[in-house]
Design a protein around this motif. Structure first.
Motif, PDB file in Angstrom:
ATOM      1  N   CYS B  81      48.245  40.445  58.986  1.00 56.60           N
ATOM      2  CA  CYS B  81      48.669  40.769  57.633  1.00 56.60           C
ATOM      3  C   CYS B  81      48.059  39.746  56.667  1.00 56.60           C
ATOM      4  O   CYS B  81      47.858  38.592  57.023  1.00 56.60           O
ATOM      5  CB  CYS B  81      50.183  40.705  57.523  1.00 56.60           C
ATOM      6  N   PRO B  82      47.795  40.179  55.444  1.00 56.78           N
ATOM      7  CA  PRO B  82      47.230  39.249  54.447  1.00 56.78           C
ATOM      8  C   PRO B  82      48.173  38.086  54.209  1.00 56.78           C
ATOM      9  O   PRO B  82      49.396  38.271  54.146  1.00 56.78           O
ATOM     10  CB  PRO B  82      47.111  40.110  53.182  1.00 56.78           C
ATOM     11  N   ASP B  83      47.587  36.918  54.088  1.00 56.31           N
ATOM     12  CA  ASP B  83      48.380  35.745  53.735  1.00 56.31           C
ATOM     13  C   ASP B  83      48.426  35.651  52.216  1.00 56.31           C
ATOM     14  O   ASP B  83      47.387  35.493  51.574  1.00 56.31           O
ATOM     15  CB  ASP B  83      47.723  34.497  54.347  1.00 56.31           C
ATOM     16  N   PRO B  84      49.591  35.752  51.628  1.00 54.49           N
ATOM     17  CA  PRO B  84      49.689  35.811  50.163  1.00 54.49           C
ATOM     18  C   PRO B  84      49.195  34.550  49.473  1.00 54.49           C
ATOM     19  O   PRO B  84      48.786  34.618  48.316  1.00 54.49           O
ATOM     20  CB  PRO B  84      51.190  36.022  49.924  1.00 54.49           C
ATOM     21  N   VAL B  85      49.221  33.443  50.163  1.00 51.00           N
ATOM     22  CA  VAL B  85      48.882  32.194  49.479  1.00 51.00           C
ATOM     23  C   VAL B  85      47.500  31.661  49.849  1.00 51.00           C
ATOM     24  O   VAL B  85      47.071  30.657  49.316  1.00 51.00           O
ATOM     25  CB  VAL B  85      49.930  31.090  49.774  1.00 51.00           C
ATOM     26  N   ASP B  86      46.795  32.309  50.778  1.00 54.00           N
ATOM     27  CA  ASP B  86      45.481  31.806  51.180  1.00 54.00           C
ATOM     28  C   ASP B  86      44.650  32.968  51.702  1.00 54.00           C
ATOM     29  O   ASP B  86      44.863  33.446  52.808  1.00 54.00           O
ATOM     30  CB  ASP B  86      45.647  30.723  52.251  1.00 54.00           C
ATOM     31  N   LYS B  87      43.709  33.404  50.899  1.00 49.61           N
ATOM     32  CA  LYS B  87      42.953  34.599  51.274  1.00 49.61           C
ATOM     33  C   LYS B  87      42.024  34.377  52.447  1.00 49.61           C
ATOM     34  O   LYS B  87      41.445  35.319  52.977  1.00 49.61           O
ATOM     35  CB  LYS B  87      42.145  35.097  50.061  1.00 49.61           C
ATOM     36  N   ARG B  88      41.849  33.123  52.846  1.00 53.24           N
ATOM     37  CA  ARG B  88      40.998  32.886  54.009  1.00 53.24           C
ATOM     38  C   ARG B  88      41.705  33.246  55.304  1.00 53.24           C
ATOM     39  O   ARG B  88      41.071  33.549  56.307  1.00 53.24           O
ATOM     40  CB  ARG B  88      40.590  31.402  54.072  1.00 53.24           C
ATOM     41  N   SER B  89      42.984  33.185  55.302  1.00 53.97           N
ATOM     42  CA  SER B  89      43.708  33.362  56.562  1.00 53.97           C
ATOM     43  C   SER B  89      44.576  34.613  56.541  1.00 53.97           C
ATOM     44  O   SER B  89      44.857  35.185  55.480  1.00 53.97           O
ATOM     45  CB  SER B  89      44.581  32.135  56.853  1.00 53.97           C
ATOM     46  N   ARG B  90      44.975  35.032  57.713  1.00 51.45           N
ATOM     47  CA  ARG B  90      45.898  36.159  57.831  1.00 51.45           C
ATOM     48  C   ARG B  90      47.052  35.761  58.736  1.00 51.45           C
ATOM     49  O   ARG B  90      46.928  34.881  59.578  1.00 51.45           O
ATOM     50  CB  ARG B  90      45.164  37.362  58.414  1.00 51.45           C
ATOM     51  N   ILE B  91      48.157  36.424  58.531  1.00 54.23           N
ATOM     52  CA  ILE B  91      49.352  36.129  59.312  1.00 54.23           C
ATOM     53  C   ILE B  91      49.411  37.064  60.518  1.00 54.23           C
ATOM     54  O   ILE B  91      49.302  38.281  60.371  1.00 54.23           O
ATOM     55  CB  ILE B  91      50.623  36.313  58.456  1.00 54.23           C
ATOM     56  N   LEU B  92      49.569  36.486  61.673  1.00 51.89           N
ATOM     57  CA  LEU B  92      49.639  37.266  62.908  1.00 51.89           C
ATOM     58  C   LEU B  92      51.081  37.658  63.180  1.00 51.89           C
ATOM     59  O   LEU B  92      51.987  36.829  63.099  1.00 51.89           O
ATOM     60  CB  LEU B  92      49.086  36.441  64.069  1.00 51.89           C
ATOM     61  N   ARG B  93      51.259  38.924  63.519  1.00 51.83           N
ATOM     62  CA  ARG B  93      52.618  39.413  63.745  1.00 51.83           C
ATOM     63  C   ARG B  93      52.633  40.403  64.907  1.00 51.83           C
ATOM     64  O   ARG B  93      51.783  41.271  65.004  1.00 51.83           O
ATOM     65  CB  ARG B  93      53.144  40.073  62.483  1.00 51.83           C
ATOM     66  N   LEU B  94      53.621  40.261  65.760  1.00 50.28           N
ATOM     67  CA  LEU B  94      53.806  41.203  66.870  1.00 50.28           C
ATOM     68  C   LEU B  94      54.126  42.587  66.332  1.00 50.28           C
ATOM     69  O   LEU B  94      54.942  42.726  65.420  1.00 50.28           O
ATOM     70  CB  LEU B  94      54.964  40.741  67.760  1.00 50.28           C
ATOM     71  N   THR B  95      53.522  43.611  66.903  1.00 52.32           N
ATOM     72  CA  THR B  95      53.898  44.986  66.585  1.00 52.32           C
ATOM     73  C   THR B  95      54.973  45.435  67.570  1.00 52.32           C
ATOM     74  O   THR B  95      55.213  44.767  68.578  1.00 52.32           O
ATOM     75  CB  THR B  95      52.682  45.913  66.721  1.00 52.32           C
ATOM     76  N   PRO B  96      55.610  46.545  67.301  1.00 52.44           N
ATOM     77  CA  PRO B  96      56.554  47.100  68.289  1.00 52.44           C
ATOM     78  C   PRO B  96      55.903  47.279  69.649  1.00 52.44           C
ATOM     79  O   PRO B  96      56.507  46.945  70.678  1.00 52.44           O
ATOM     80  CB  PRO B  96      56.951  48.441  67.658  1.00 52.44           C
ATOM     81  N   ALA B  97      54.684  47.779  69.665  1.00 48.27           N
ATOM     82  CA  ALA B  97      53.985  47.913  70.951  1.00 48.27           C
ATOM     83  C   ALA B  97      53.795  46.555  71.610  1.00 48.27           C
ATOM     84  O   ALA B  97      53.857  46.422  72.839  1.00 48.27           O
ATOM     85  CB  ALA B  97      52.633  48.584  70.737  1.00 48.27           C
ATOM     86  N   GLY B  98      53.561  45.537  70.791  1.00 44.00           N
ATOM     87  CA  GLY B  98      53.426  44.192  71.317  1.00 44.00           C
ATOM     88  C   GLY B  98      54.715  43.700  71.958  1.00 44.00           C
ATOM     89  O   GLY B  98      54.699  43.036  72.997  1.00 44.00           O
ATOM     90  N   ARG B  99      55.804  44.037  71.334  1.00 37.92           N
ATOM     91  CA  ARG B  99      57.097  43.640  71.923  1.00 37.92           C
ATOM     92  C   ARG B  99      57.339  44.359  73.242  1.00 37.92           C
ATOM     93  O   ARG B  99      57.869  43.776  74.192  1.00 37.92           O
ATOM     94  CB  ARG B  99      58.236  43.967  70.952  1.00 37.92           C
ATOM     95  N   GLU B 100      56.943  45.608  73.285  1.00 42.37           N
ATOM     96  CA  GLU B 100      57.090  46.341  74.543  1.00 42.37           C
ATOM     97  C   GLU B 100      56.253  45.685  75.641  1.00 42.37           C
ATOM     98  O   GLU B 100      56.706  45.517  76.772  1.00 42.37           O
ATOM     99  CB  GLU B 100      56.656  47.797  74.367  1.00 42.37           C
ATOM    100  N   GLN B 101      55.034  45.335  75.271  1.00 42.40           N
ATOM    101  CA  GLN B 101      54.171  44.681  76.248  1.00 42.40           C
ATOM    102  C   GLN B 101      54.788  43.359  76.688  1.00 42.40           C
ATOM    103  O   GLN B 101      54.764  43.001  77.865  1.00 42.40           O
ATOM    104  CB  GLN B 101      52.783  44.448  75.638  1.00 42.40           C
ATOM    105  N   MET B 102      55.335  42.639  75.712  1.00 43.22           N
ATOM    106  CA  MET B 102      55.996  41.381  76.022  1.00 43.22           C
ATOM    107  C   MET B 102      57.168  41.623  76.973  1.00 43.22           C
ATOM    108  O   MET B 102      57.361  40.857  77.932  1.00 43.22           O
ATOM    109  CB  MET B 102      56.500  40.771  74.705  1.00 43.22           C
ATOM    110  N   ASP B 103      57.910  42.663  76.738  1.00 45.54           N
ATOM    111  CA  ASP B 103      59.035  42.976  77.627  1.00 45.54           C
ATOM    112  C   ASP B 103      58.547  43.270  79.039  1.00 45.54           C
ATOM    113  O   ASP B 103      59.153  42.849  80.030  1.00 45.54           O
ATOM    114  CB  ASP B 103      59.827  44.172  77.084  1.00 45.54           C
ATOM    115  N   GLU B 104      57.453  44.004  79.117  1.00 46.84           N
ATOM    116  CA  GLU B 104      56.906  44.316  80.437  1.00 46.84           C
ATOM    117  C   GLU B 104      56.472  43.038  81.147  1.00 46.84           C
ATOM    118  O   GLU B 104      56.707  42.857  82.348  1.00 46.84           O
ATOM    119  CB  GLU B 104      55.720  45.288  80.291  1.00 46.84           C
ATOM    120  N   LEU B 105      55.835  42.141  80.394  1.00 53.17           N
ATOM    121  CA  LEU B 105      55.450  40.852  80.977  1.00 53.17           C
ATOM    122  C   LEU B 105      56.681  40.116  81.495  1.00 53.17           C
ATOM    123  O   LEU B 105      56.681  39.586  82.610  1.00 53.17           O
ATOM    124  CB  LEU B 105      54.748  39.986  79.937  1.00 53.17           C
ATOM    125  N   THR B 106      57.696  40.082  80.675  1.00 57.01           N
ATOM    126  CA  THR B 106      58.910  39.383  81.068  1.00 57.01           C
ATOM    127  C   THR B 106      59.509  40.002  82.319  1.00 57.01           C
ATOM    128  O   THR B 106      59.930  39.295  83.239  1.00 57.01           O
ATOM    129  CB  THR B 106      59.933  39.422  79.912  1.00 57.01           C
TER     130      THR B 106
END
Lengths: 175, 175
Positions: B81-106
């Motif tokens: 996601c866009p970083d509101p305070v620094d256009k050079r960087s972006r914010i990384l965020r888990l998606t729902p699918a990512g959480r599912e994958q994380m659950d499977e890993l767990t």
DNA sequence: TATTGTTATACTCTATAACTATA
DNA sequence: TATAGTTATAGAGTATAACAATA
């Protein structure tokens, strides 16, 4: 029997340990990558052995060990002696140069640990060592791999379980 | 202050842990190699963050993290996601699918641990977890290595690095 | 036929360096 | 100029599969 959450937390620590491992890996001497260091450490610890045994102790495929051993032989740190009882295999043995390299590895890693763990008490370090050894043993026990006898010429200070059918709980260095 | 021999033994256990790590790695879902799993685990643990922060927590170079993140983004498990305070960087965020994958890993990893550590007591598992967390912290604290003169020494409780990253609830380094 | 080891291939992890976009 | 991130390149770890020599 532990709780689910307890396992999850332990797994996070396993993952975090990767950072420790990478830090340790950065102080390896050039020309001695982690695979080579692991080979040297196992041979120093458990004595002469054949490739299959070494692969078993490293818990990697024999093809991996084969290339790592070739690398270490090129450096002159180990030698491959004929196996008197099986012409297919050779016995791996540390050379004097290999022992020197091993000593250098030990110097570097113990210096780093002494620095990083300067505020740990002796019994805390001992407890961590004990628990990690047991962890390895717990994982080890679930693998059923028959083995042929080896010749541990230098069983070190620890009461190594140097028979052949079950694996000892302590191999190599850094990674 | 510990003895030399104690450090040597601990180092052997560090190396032996590589076998545990490889065993765990073998049960990763296909399409989710260990690097991806580490990214998911950190984001799940510490919440949204920018790439540089993730690389720091993983203790690897940002270039490494960049490619691993790209891989995980391709799988749809995290989004940038866009970083509101620094256009050079972006914010990384888990998606729902990512959480599912994380659950499977767990699921997979906890099942393996429950199997392998079935004869461990709760307090032993807790103690190992605690000591490994402290180990990581001990290595983390002195990460002002000679090779990185530009790296500011990390203050104990990281301050101004997260004003743009919507700091997670959990402290950065597990203690 | 089975086992020991080697080699070829492919994939992942990792660091360094060069590059871009923004600060 | 300095920082955040990307990409290219290179070296190492690892597994699978095909192969050779021996048991």
């Amino acid at each position: 029997m532990a709780e689910q959450a307890q396992y999850e937390e332990l797994i996070r620590q396993f993952s975090a340990f990767g950072a420790v491992k990478r830090e340790m890996g950065r102080l390896l001497p050039s020309g001695c990558p982690s695979g080579a260091a692991a080979v040297l450490t196992i041979l120093d610890r458990h004595g002469d052995m054949r490739l299959s045994k070494l692969a078993e102790l490293l818990a990697v495929d024999m093809s991996v060990t084969s290339r790592q051993v070739a690398h270490v032989v090129d450096r002159g740190w180990i030698e491959r002696c004929p196996d008197p009882v099986d012409k297919r295999s050779r016995i791996l043995r540390l050379t004097p140069a290999g022992r020197e390299q091993m000593d250098e590895l030990t110097r570097r890693t113990t210096r780093m640990l002494a620095e990083r763990l300067s505020d740990w008490r002796d019994d805390e370090i001992a407890e961590l060592t004990r628990l990690m050894a047991r962890l390895r043993a717990s994982f080890d026990d679930c693998r059923s791999t028959p083995t042929t006898p080896t010749t541990p010429t230098r069983p070190p200070t620890e009461p190594a379980l140097e028979q052949s059918t079950r694996r000892p709980a302590t191999p190599a260095i850094t990674t």
